[in-house]
Design a protein around this motif. Structure first.
Motif, PDB file in Angstrom:
ATOM      1  N   ILE A 155      10.695   3.492   8.442  1.00  0.00           N
ATOM      2  CA  ILE A 155      10.384   4.335   9.600  1.00  0.00           C
ATOM      3  C   ILE A 155      10.013   3.460  10.801  1.00  0.00           C
ATOM      4  N   PRO A 156      10.683   3.644  11.943  1.00  0.00           N
ATOM      5  CA  PRO A 156      10.272   2.907  13.144  1.00  0.00           C
ATOM      6  C   PRO A 156       8.917   3.444  13.604  1.00  0.00           C
ATOM      7  N   LEU A 157       8.190   2.692  14.373  1.00  0.00           N
ATOM      8  CA  LEU A 157       8.531   1.444  15.023  1.00  0.00           C
ATOM      9  C   LEU A 157       8.098   0.213  14.214  1.00  0.00           C
ATOM     10  N   LEU A 158       7.464   0.450  13.070  1.00  0.00           N
ATOM     11  CA  LEU A 158       6.993  -0.662  12.244  1.00  0.00           C
ATOM     12  C   LEU A 158       7.525  -0.480  10.824  1.00  0.00           C
ATOM     13  N   THR A 166       0.850  -1.192   0.000  1.00  0.00           N
ATOM     14  CA  THR A 166       0.000   0.000   0.000  1.00  0.00           C
ATOM     15  C   THR A 166       0.884   1.239   0.000  1.00  0.00           C
ATOM     16  N   PRO A 167       0.334   2.409  -0.346  1.00  0.00           N
ATOM     17  CA  PRO A 167       1.138   3.628  -0.295  1.00  0.00           C
ATOM     18  C   PRO A 167       1.848   3.819   1.044  1.00  0.00           C
ATOM     19  N   SER A 168       1.144   3.576   2.150  1.00  0.00           N
ATOM     20  CA  SER A 168       1.762   3.805   3.460  1.00  0.00           C
ATOM     21  C   SER A 168       2.879   2.812   3.738  1.00  0.00           C
ATOM     22  N   THR A 196     -17.962   4.343  15.223  1.00  0.00           N
ATOM     23  CA  THR A 196     -16.538   4.035  15.203  1.00  0.00           C
ATOM     24  C   THR A 196     -15.683   5.294  15.256  1.00  0.00           C
ATOM     25  N   CYS A 197     -14.610   5.213  16.021  1.00  0.00           N
ATOM     26  CA  CYS A 197     -13.586   6.250  16.048  1.00  0.00           C
ATOM     27  C   CYS A 197     -12.290   5.627  15.551  1.00  0.00           C
ATOM     28  N   ILE A 198     -11.716   6.205  14.498  1.00  0.00           N
ATOM     29  CA  ILE A 198     -10.473   5.707  13.939  1.00  0.00           C
ATOM     30  C   ILE A 198      -9.396   6.773  14.081  1.00  0.00           C
ATOM     31  N   VAL A 199      -8.241   6.366  14.582  1.00  0.00           N
ATOM     32  CA  VAL A 199      -7.080   7.245  14.688  1.00  0.00           C
ATOM     33  C   VAL A 199      -5.979   6.680  13.795  1.00  0.00           C
ATOM     34  N   SER A 200      -5.504   7.482  12.867  1.00  0.00           N
ATOM     35  CA  SER A 200      -4.417   7.071  11.983  1.00  0.00           C
ATOM     36  C   SER A 200      -3.228   7.999  12.158  1.00  0.00           C
ATOM     37  N   CYS A 201      -2.049   7.517  11.785  1.00  0.00           N
ATOM     38  CA  CYS A 201      -0.818   8.308  11.894  1.00  0.00           C
ATOM     39  C   CYS A 201      -0.140   8.361  10.530  1.00  0.00           C
ATOM     40  N   GLU A 202       0.395   9.527  10.195  1.00  0.00           N
ATOM     41  CA  GLU A 202       0.985   9.726   8.876  1.00  0.00           C
ATOM     42  C   GLU A 202       2.189   8.819   8.635  1.00  0.00           C
ATOM     43  N   TYR A 203       3.073   8.719   9.608  1.00  0.00           N
ATOM     44  CA  TYR A 203       4.307   7.956   9.430  1.00  0.00           C
ATOM     45  C   TYR A 203       4.146   6.550  10.001  1.00  0.00           C
ATOM     46  N   ASP A 204       3.213   5.831   9.418  1.00  0.00           N
ATOM     47  CA  ASP A 204       2.851   4.495   9.896  1.00  0.00           C
ATOM     48  C   ASP A 204       2.577   3.603   8.697  1.00  0.00           C
ATOM     49  N   ALA A 205       3.240   2.457   8.640  1.00  0.00           N
ATOM     50  CA  ALA A 205       3.031   1.524   7.537  1.00  0.00           C
ATOM     51  C   ALA A 205       1.578   1.061   7.458  1.00  0.00           C
ATOM     52  N   LEU A 206       0.861   1.082   8.583  1.00  0.00           N
ATOM     53  CA  LEU A 206      -0.529   0.625   8.617  1.00  0.00           C
ATOM     54  C   LEU A 206      -1.536   1.755   8.419  1.00  0.00           C
ATOM     55  N   TRP A 233       9.472  -2.125   7.241  1.00  0.00           N
ATOM     56  CA  TRP A 233       9.174  -3.296   6.414  1.00  0.00           C
ATOM     57  C   TRP A 233       9.774  -4.572   6.998  1.00  0.00           C
ATOM     58  N   SER A 234      11.018  -4.503   7.421  1.00  0.00           N
ATOM     59  CA  SER A 234      11.694  -5.697   7.943  1.00  0.00           C
ATOM     60  C   SER A 234      10.994  -6.234   9.181  1.00  0.00           C
ATOM     61  N   PHE A 235      10.587  -5.318  10.084  1.00  0.00           N
ATOM     62  CA  PHE A 235       9.911  -5.750  11.309  1.00  0.00           C
ATOM     63  C   PHE A 235       8.545  -6.343  10.981  1.00  0.00           C
ATOM     64  N   ALA A 236       7.824  -5.717  10.036  1.00  0.00           N
ATOM     65  CA  ALA A 236       6.514  -6.236   9.638  1.00  0.00           C
ATOM     66  C   ALA A 236       6.654  -7.629   9.033  1.00  0.00           C
ATOM     67  N   CYS A 237       7.685  -7.818   8.197  1.00  0.00           N
ATOM     68  CA  CYS A 237       7.898  -9.119   7.555  1.00  0.00           C
ATOM     69  C   CYS A 237       8.385 -10.169   8.542  1.00  0.00           C
ATOM     70  N   CYS A 238       8.814  -9.730   9.700  1.00  0.00           N
ATOM     71  CA  CYS A 238       9.166 -10.663  10.773  1.00  0.00           C
ATOM     72  C   CYS A 238       7.926 -11.011  11.591  1.00  0.00           C
ATOM     73  N   CYS A 239       7.097 -10.007  11.871  1.00  0.00           N
ATOM     74  CA  CYS A 239       5.932 -10.201  12.748  1.00  0.00           C
ATOM     75  C   CYS A 239       4.812 -10.989  12.080  1.00  0.00           C
TER      76      CYS A 239
END
Length: 364
Positions: free
Chosen positions: A198-201, A189-191, A296-306, A203-209
């Motif tokens: 970018i930490p804390l998530l 995805t774009p994010s 529903t309440c959704i909180v998103s962050c700009e510098y987040d892979a998700l 690509w490498s950490f996501a591909c591990c988790c």
């Protein structure tokens, strides 16, 4: 899963610990809730006058209730949090205090020993038991909120989806999803592209988790990166919900490049197809389920892979007429809420997120 929903065990708590850094709070931890949940924990946090005694002290009735509220009732916030009880103790304490709510935190069984779908089952069983025990905690049955962050946000989503057809239980009033993990099909995805380093998530950490949680080999990382882990018919089926055209253009300006999926690797598909389970990817649940979800309440962050999981789910909910509150943290990153009590490592964004949650809960 249906079997668990229909015949959940009644927890047998045998250990009680109380502790609190807040004089007006009581933190109660129950260990070993039953034969189907060995080793998991349920923690209840409530405002009270005496340690060890659950005594709600605020009148917090939902406006427009069809019956007179009892003055001893409090709203409830159920938090299947990512991390553990220690990383989220401060968050739970502040939510309890600032929103005048009872908070239930589920210490579900985690990696590396317990993989998908064990954490979801733990949280679902705990939620059902709690919904059947609201009187014991002085909770207003019309104001139960399910909340979670990261993996916990995905679990909270699944819990709400599983309970839409349970007329025997109090209805969930709302759900709060904080930078939630809502799908594991598309990791381009774009994010994901923009925040791959970018930490804390990253690509490498996501591909591990993801492989560890879903119990498939991490050797498929390159195949997943190319989109070859799923056949063309699957991509086509879910494009209506996952396609980049569902994401506003302003979120694609920072280094996004569309990557068409390559032909399927059949061996990878056989092992990785678990990502198509709606308990793993609740974003692809059918319309007849999503349309019944609570406010529903959704909180998103700009510098987040998700980040885009939140944006895609937000659009689905809005398209289906589910009442929505969305807050985007332009300076936020994945996991930032856990820094709220880290003194010199605290990020102001974490306080703004907490304020969003409190304001949303008080407005119900």
């Amino acid at each position: 899963m249906e079997e668990i929903c229909g015949s959940e065990p009644c927890p047998k708590w045998f250990t009680l610990r109380t502790a609190s850094s807040q004089p007006a709070l009581s933190w109660k931890q129950h260990v070993g809730p039953g034969p189907d949940l060995p080793g998991s924990r349920l923690c209840v946090l409530t405002r009270g006058h005496s340690v060890g005694h659950l005594q709600p002290v605020f009148h917090c009735a939902h406006p427009g209730s069809s019956w007179p509220p009892r003055e001893t009732e409090s709203p409830s916030l159920h938090l299947p949090a990512a991390g553990d009880m220690e990383t989220h103790h401060g968050i739970c304490s502040r939510l309890c205090k600032e929103s005048d709510s009872v908070v239930l935190a589920v210490g579900y069984r985690q990696l590396p020993k317990h993989k998908f779908p064990v954490p979801i089952r733990d949280c679902l069983v705990a939620t059902i038991h709690f919904l059947k025990s609201l009187d014991a905690y002085g909770v207003d049955p019309a104001r139960v909120v399910v909340c979670g962050d990261s993996l916990g946000g995905g679990i909270a989503t699944v819990v709400c989806q599983k309970l839409v057809d349970r007329p025997d239980l109090p209805q969930i009033r709302a759900q709060i999803l904080i930078y939630a993990s809502l799908q594991a099909l598309d990791l381009q995805t774009p994010s994901f592209q923009q925040s791959r380093n970018i930490p804390l998530l990253n690509w490498s950490f996501a591909c591990c988790c993801f492989p560890r949680y879903l119990d498939f080999s991490s050797s498929w990382q390159e195949v997943i990166m190319k989109g070859a882990h799923l056949p063309a018919k699957v991509w086509e089926k879910y494009r209506k919900w996952l396609g980049p055209e569902n994401i506003p253009e302003r979120f694609k300006k920072r280094g996004y490049r569309p990557i068409p999926p390559e032909p399927v690797n059949e061996a990878a598909y056989l092992e990785v197809s678990v990502v198509l389970d709606v308990m793993c990817s609740p974003l692809i649940a059918e319309d007849d389920v999503v349309s019944q979800l609570p406010e529903t309440c959704i909180v998103s962050c700009e510098y987040d892979a998700l980040r885009d999981d939140s944006l895609l789910y937000k659009k689905r909910l809005e398209d289906l007429g589910v009442p929505m509150t969305w807050r985007h943290m332009k300076d936020g990153f994945h996991g930032v809420l856990t820094t709220i009590d880290m003194s010199f490592f605290h990020f102001p964004c974490s306080t703004r997120i907490l304020n969003v949650l409190v304001h949303f809960i008080k407005g119900l």
